[in-house]
Design an enzyme around this catalytic site. Structure first.
Site, PDB file in Angstrom:
ATOM      1  N   SER A 145       0.864  -1.190   0.000  1.00  0.00           N
ATOM      2  CA  SER A 145       0.000   0.000   0.000  1.00  0.00           C
ATOM      3  C   SER A 145       0.894   1.231   0.000  1.00  0.00           C
ATOM      4  O   SER A 145       2.081   1.156   0.375  1.00  0.00           O
ATOM      5  CB  SER A 145      -0.848  -0.013   1.276  1.00  0.00           C
ATOM      6  OG  SER A 145      -1.421   1.260   1.512  1.00  0.00           O
ATOM      7  N   TYR A 158      -2.362  -1.333  10.425  1.00  0.00           N
ATOM      8  CA  TYR A 158      -2.333  -1.472   8.965  1.00  0.00           C
ATOM      9  C   TYR A 158      -1.009  -0.919   8.414  1.00  0.00           C
ATOM     10  O   TYR A 158      -0.324  -1.586   7.629  1.00  0.00           O
ATOM     11  CB  TYR A 158      -3.515  -0.707   8.356  1.00  0.00           C
ATOM     12  CG  TYR A 158      -3.649  -0.851   6.855  1.00  0.00           C
ATOM     13  CD1 TYR A 158      -4.237  -1.987   6.293  1.00  0.00           C
ATOM     14  CD2 TYR A 158      -3.213   0.147   5.994  1.00  0.00           C
ATOM     15  CE1 TYR A 158      -4.381  -2.120   4.920  1.00  0.00           C
ATOM     16  CE2 TYR A 158      -3.352   0.022   4.621  1.00  0.00           C
ATOM     17  CZ  TYR A 158      -3.941  -1.110   4.084  1.00  0.00           C
ATOM     18  OH  TYR A 158      -4.072  -1.237   2.721  1.00  0.00           O
TER      19      TYR A 158
END
Ligand code: NAD
Length: 261
Positions: A145, A158
């Site tokens: 990401s 995350y």
């Protein structure tokens, strides 16, 4: 189209939804064999499988929680049983939870790390073991990401998991380069998928995120799967250990756009 992909076999974790489904559908267009792994939603796995077939690919569906040891090996066994080979392993499945970090329980923290980071480790390990045992070259593509690089308050688990994937990808790429096993990662920015569908259904939230993207819009899953297909193909044969950002420029410090700062 990448001619070398035709007839090759890919396993895609979380291949039933969002970016994973877009990768499956795109690789179907390349006439590949696909193992779609899903955790809970069988209907979406079936829908994706139908599209893969319509696109010209072959496909099977396999349930499994990729944070559990042994599941990735089961996915590879299923691929080999059905298609005779396993060429490309996509560690795509992922999840996120939002909470102020000082309120996150150890269980909540562990869940995100176990799916995103441990799942990537277990998938990579199983794939490498398969290729080494069978004396084959291989290709792992992880979904990281922009948050392997951009801090994300209230999403610390995350961000930590994706930062971990970054160095895991780079380390394993170096470790297995001499065995002709390539390991890369795609790093999506804000992409319109079920993981953030609720947020982006609010026009104000959509506009706020879009304003953080130099290209001024949220990305489509197909724009991510196009990069994934290139990394899967031999067109990227000299690329390993790399992060392919597909983010409309999100990591480029958009606050400085138009000469500000
Ligand atoms: P999504 O929610 O549509 O897909 C996530 C997939 O992971 C689902 O198929 C889900 O079933 C699967 N999954 C979750 N836990 C699992 C488990 N334990 N075992 C097996 N499968 C499991 O969202 P998405 O946007 O398509 O996310 C795919 C990947 O892309 C994730 O790794 C996510 O972190 C990453 N990503 C997404 C964006 C975005 O904006 N959408 C941005 C950057 C990175």
């Amino acid at each position: 189209m990448y001619k070398d992909l035709e007839g090759k076999t890919a396993v895609i974790t979380g291949g039933n939804s969002g970016i994973g489904a877009a990768i499956a559908e795109r690789l179907g267009k390349e006439h590949m064999n696909i193992v779609i792994n899903y955790r809970k939603n069988l209907d979406s796995a079936k829908t994706t499988a139908e599209i893969v077939k319509q696109n010209g690919g072959k496909v099977i569906i396999k349930q499994g929680d990729i944070s559990q040891d042994g599941i990735a090996d089961e996915l590879i066994d299923a691929a080999v049983k059905e298609f005779g080979e396993m060429d490309i392993f996509f560690n795509n499945a992922g999840m996120e939870t939002q909470k102020p970090t000082h309120e996150v329980s150890l269980d909540e923290w562990n869940r995100v790390i176990s799916v995103n980071l441990n799942g990537t480790f277990l998938g990579t390990k199983a794939a490498i073991n398969y290729w080494i045992k069978n004396n084959k070259q291989g290709n792992v593509i992880n979904t990281s990401s922009v948050h392997q690089q951009i801090p994300w308050p209230t999403f610390a688990s995350y961000a930590a998991s994706k930062g971990g994937i970054k160095l895991f990808t780079e380390t394993t790429a170096m470790e297995y380069a001499k065995k002709n096993i390539r390991i890369n990662q795609i790093c999506p920015g804000a992409i319109n998928t079920p993981i953030n569908a609720e947020k982006f259904s609010d026009p104000a939230a959509y506009a706020e995120t879009a304003s953080m993207v130099p290209m001024g819009r949220i990305g489509k899953p197909e724009e991510v799967s196009a990069g994934a297909a290139w990394l899967a193909s031999d067109e990227s044969s000299y690329v390993t250990g790399q992060s392919l950002f597909i983010d409309g420029g999100m990591v480029l410090y958009p606050a400085f756009q138009d000469g500000k700062g």
